[in-house]
Design a protein around this motif. Structure first.
Motif, PDB file in Angstrom:
ATOM      1  N   PRO A  96      52.086  12.214  18.124  1.00  0.00           N
ATOM      2  CA  PRO A  96      51.146  11.189  18.688  1.00  0.00           C
ATOM      3  C   PRO A  96      50.597  11.486  19.598  1.00  0.00           C
ATOM      4  O   PRO A  96      49.969  11.093  20.138  1.00  0.00           O
ATOM      5  CB  PRO A  96      52.531   9.832  18.419  1.00  0.00           C
ATOM      6  CG  PRO A  96      53.363  10.415  17.463  1.00  0.00           C
ATOM      7  CD  PRO A  96      53.131  11.783  18.050  1.00  0.00           C
ATOM      8  N   GLY A  97      51.067  12.382  20.784  1.00  0.00           N
ATOM      9  CA  GLY A  97      50.896  12.300  22.211  1.00  0.00           C
ATOM     10  C   GLY A  97      49.395  13.273  21.760  1.00  0.00           C
ATOM     11  O   GLY A  97      49.107  14.021  23.291  1.00  0.00           O
ATOM     12  N   MET A  98      49.551  14.368  21.118  1.00  0.00           N
ATOM     13  CA  MET A  98      49.080  14.931  21.188  1.00  0.00           C
ATOM     14  C   MET A  98      47.324  15.241  21.873  1.00  0.00           C
ATOM     15  O   MET A  98      46.833  13.926  21.434  1.00  0.00           O
ATOM     16  CB  MET A  98      48.384  16.062  19.863  1.00  0.00           C
ATOM     17  CG  MET A  98      48.108  17.629  19.744  1.00  0.00           C
ATOM     18  SD  MET A  98      47.981  17.822  17.970  1.00  0.00           S
ATOM     19  CE  MET A  98      48.966  18.759  18.324  1.00  0.00           C
ATOM     20  N   LYS A  99      46.465  16.056  22.429  1.00  0.00           N
ATOM     21  CA  LYS A  99      45.277  15.210  22.969  1.00  0.00           C
ATOM     22  C   LYS A  99      44.835  16.494  22.342  1.00  0.00           C
ATOM     23  O   LYS A  99      44.202  18.015  22.655  1.00  0.00           O
ATOM     24  CB  LYS A  99      44.838  16.006  24.301  1.00  0.00           C
ATOM     25  CG  LYS A  99      45.602  14.963  25.406  1.00  0.00           C
ATOM     26  CD  LYS A  99      45.528  13.538  25.016  1.00  0.00           C
ATOM     27  CE  LYS A  99      46.818  12.572  26.239  1.00  0.00           C
ATOM     28  NZ  LYS A  99      47.002  11.312  26.238  1.00  0.00           N
ATOM     29  N   LEU A 100      43.382  16.108  21.390  1.00  0.00           N
ATOM     30  CA  LEU A 100      42.190  16.613  20.850  1.00  0.00           C
ATOM     31  C   LEU A 100      41.775  16.990  21.134  1.00  0.00           C
ATOM     32  O   LEU A 100      40.552  18.247  21.292  1.00  0.00           O
ATOM     33  CB  LEU A 100      42.030  16.183  18.915  1.00  0.00           C
ATOM     34  CG  LEU A 100      43.296  15.420  18.208  1.00  0.00           C
ATOM     35  CD1 LEU A 100      42.032  14.468  17.073  1.00  0.00           C
ATOM     36  CD2 LEU A 100      44.138  16.600  17.721  1.00  0.00           C
ATOM     37  N   VAL A 101      40.845  16.051  22.439  1.00  0.00           N
ATOM     38  CA  VAL A 101      39.805  16.799  22.787  1.00  0.00           C
ATOM     39  C   VAL A 101      39.605  16.944  24.730  1.00  0.00           C
ATOM     40  O   VAL A 101      41.239  16.149  24.440  1.00  0.00           O
ATOM     41  CB  VAL A 101      38.072  15.963  23.116  1.00  0.00           C
ATOM     42  CG1 VAL A 101      37.753  16.067  21.409  1.00  0.00           C
ATOM     43  CG2 VAL A 101      38.366  14.223  23.158  1.00  0.00           C
ATOM     44  N   SER A 102      39.753  17.704  25.539  1.00  0.00           N
ATOM     45  CA  SER A 102      40.252  18.337  26.756  1.00  0.00           C
ATOM     46  C   SER A 102      39.980  16.740  28.092  1.00  0.00           C
ATOM     47  O   SER A 102      40.855  16.367  28.651  1.00  0.00           O
ATOM     48  CB  SER A 102      39.791  18.711  27.487  1.00  0.00           C
ATOM     49  OG  SER A 102      38.245  18.585  27.272  1.00  0.00           O
ATOM     50  N   SER A 161      33.006  17.251  19.965  1.00  0.00           N
ATOM     51  CA  SER A 161      34.270  17.716  19.691  1.00  0.00           C
ATOM     52  C   SER A 161      35.996  16.756  18.661  1.00  0.00           C
ATOM     53  O   SER A 161      36.270  17.552  18.673  1.00  0.00           O
ATOM     54  CB  SER A 161      34.990  17.717  21.068  1.00  0.00           C
ATOM     55  OG  SER A 161      34.189  17.724  21.928  1.00  0.00           O
ATOM     56  N   MET A 162      35.997  15.878  18.837  1.00  0.00           N
ATOM     57  CA  MET A 162      36.454  15.052  18.275  1.00  0.00           C
ATOM     58  C   MET A 162      36.257  15.297  16.172  1.00  0.00           C
ATOM     59  O   MET A 162      37.340  15.531  15.605  1.00  0.00           O
ATOM     60  CB  MET A 162      36.892  13.549  17.887  1.00  0.00           C
ATOM     61  CG  MET A 162      37.043  12.872  19.578  1.00  0.00           C
ATOM     62  SD  MET A 162      38.476  13.058  19.356  1.00  0.00           S
ATOM     63  CE  MET A 162      40.169  11.820  17.972  1.00  0.00           C
ATOM     64  N   SER A 186      38.677  18.132  12.088  1.00  0.00           N
ATOM     65  CA  SER A 186      38.088  19.277  10.379  1.00  0.00           C
ATOM     66  C   SER A 186      39.019  20.347  10.684  1.00  0.00           C
ATOM     67  O   SER A 186      39.939  20.766   9.467  1.00  0.00           O
ATOM     68  CB  SER A 186      36.586  19.310  10.565  1.00  0.00           C
ATOM     69  OG  SER A 186      36.619  20.595   9.801  1.00  0.00           O
ATOM     70  N   ALA A 187      39.297  20.580  11.655  1.00  0.00           N
ATOM     71  CA  ALA A 187      40.625  21.747  11.928  1.00  0.00           C
ATOM     72  C   ALA A 187      42.199  21.664  11.442  1.00  0.00           C
ATOM     73  O   ALA A 187      42.578  22.326  10.994  1.00  0.00           O
ATOM     74  CB  ALA A 187      40.488  22.334  13.591  1.00  0.00           C
TER      75      ALA A 187
END
Length: 203
Positions: free
Chosen positions: A29-35, A49-50, A55-56
């Motif tokens: 849950p704490g993962m940051k998908l964008v900077s 970016s999201m 998609s990845a």
């Protein structure tokens, strides 16, 4: 032996690596998908970016509506787990006030639609601000490559809020979209050249 009476073992979708319900052990849950966190400015860049990150991770369907909440109990638990994870990811890349405003939506899709309605719609204010920024942009001390990167970023933002129309005709061969794109590119080339410093006039 009649093969129709053989019951195949149920494969948990959360354990199937190619399933959109699969979560990698490193996903949390704490993962940051964008900077950078979205604070209401630059929605187009943030959204792009999201979408790339989702998609990845094979999770795009949870926000674009193509993966609906299943009624089959075998898939429901996996869907709910992924939905909660994606909500956490989205909240984690919104600033505090924005995150609070969408905190009580039940699905990642609802949050995504709400943000799109609030920040994705083209408006005269946004178009004016982008056109003004392009008009005021000058090369200054920037090299050609740096200057092009700056103006290209503004053009991309402009395309996001005011895209070229797409022909919906069946078996259309008028090539109107290609012609409009070529006209746009020619105008932007002239615009780019006109903003160069005086020292580049000969070139």
């Amino acid at each position: 032996m009649d093969s129709t009476n053989v019951r195949m073992p149920f494969l948990d979708p959360s354990q199937d690596h190619i399933s959109p319900f699969y979560l990698h052990p490193s996903d949390n849950p704490g993962m940051k998908l964008v900077s950078e966190k979205f604070n209401g400015i630059g929605y187009g860049d943030w959204k792009r970016s999201m979408l790339i990150s989702l998609s990845a991770k094979n999770k795009l369907g949870f926000v674009d509506g193509s993966i609906e909440k299943p009624t089959d109990s075998n898939f429901l638990r996996a869907w709910e787990r992924c939905n909660s994870m994606i909500i956490s990811w989205i909240l984690g890349v919104l600033d505090h006030n924005l995150a609070r405003s969408v905190l009580y939506f039940g699905t990642a899709r609802e949050i995504w639609v709400n943000l799109e309605e609030r920040y994705g719609a083209s408006s005269g204010t946004v178009l004016y601000a982008l056109e003004q920024a392009i008009n005021e942009l000058e090369q200054g001390v920037d090299g050609i490559s740096t200057f092009y990167t700056k103006i290209k970023r503004l053009w991309d933002q402009l395309d996001d809020v005011d895209p070229l129309p797409i022909c919906q005709c069946t078996n259309c061969n008028c090539n109107i979209v290609q012609k409009m794109l070529k006209s746009q590119q020619d105008k932007r080339l002239v615009q780019f050249l006109m903003k160069h410093n005086d020292g580049f006039e000969v070139v």
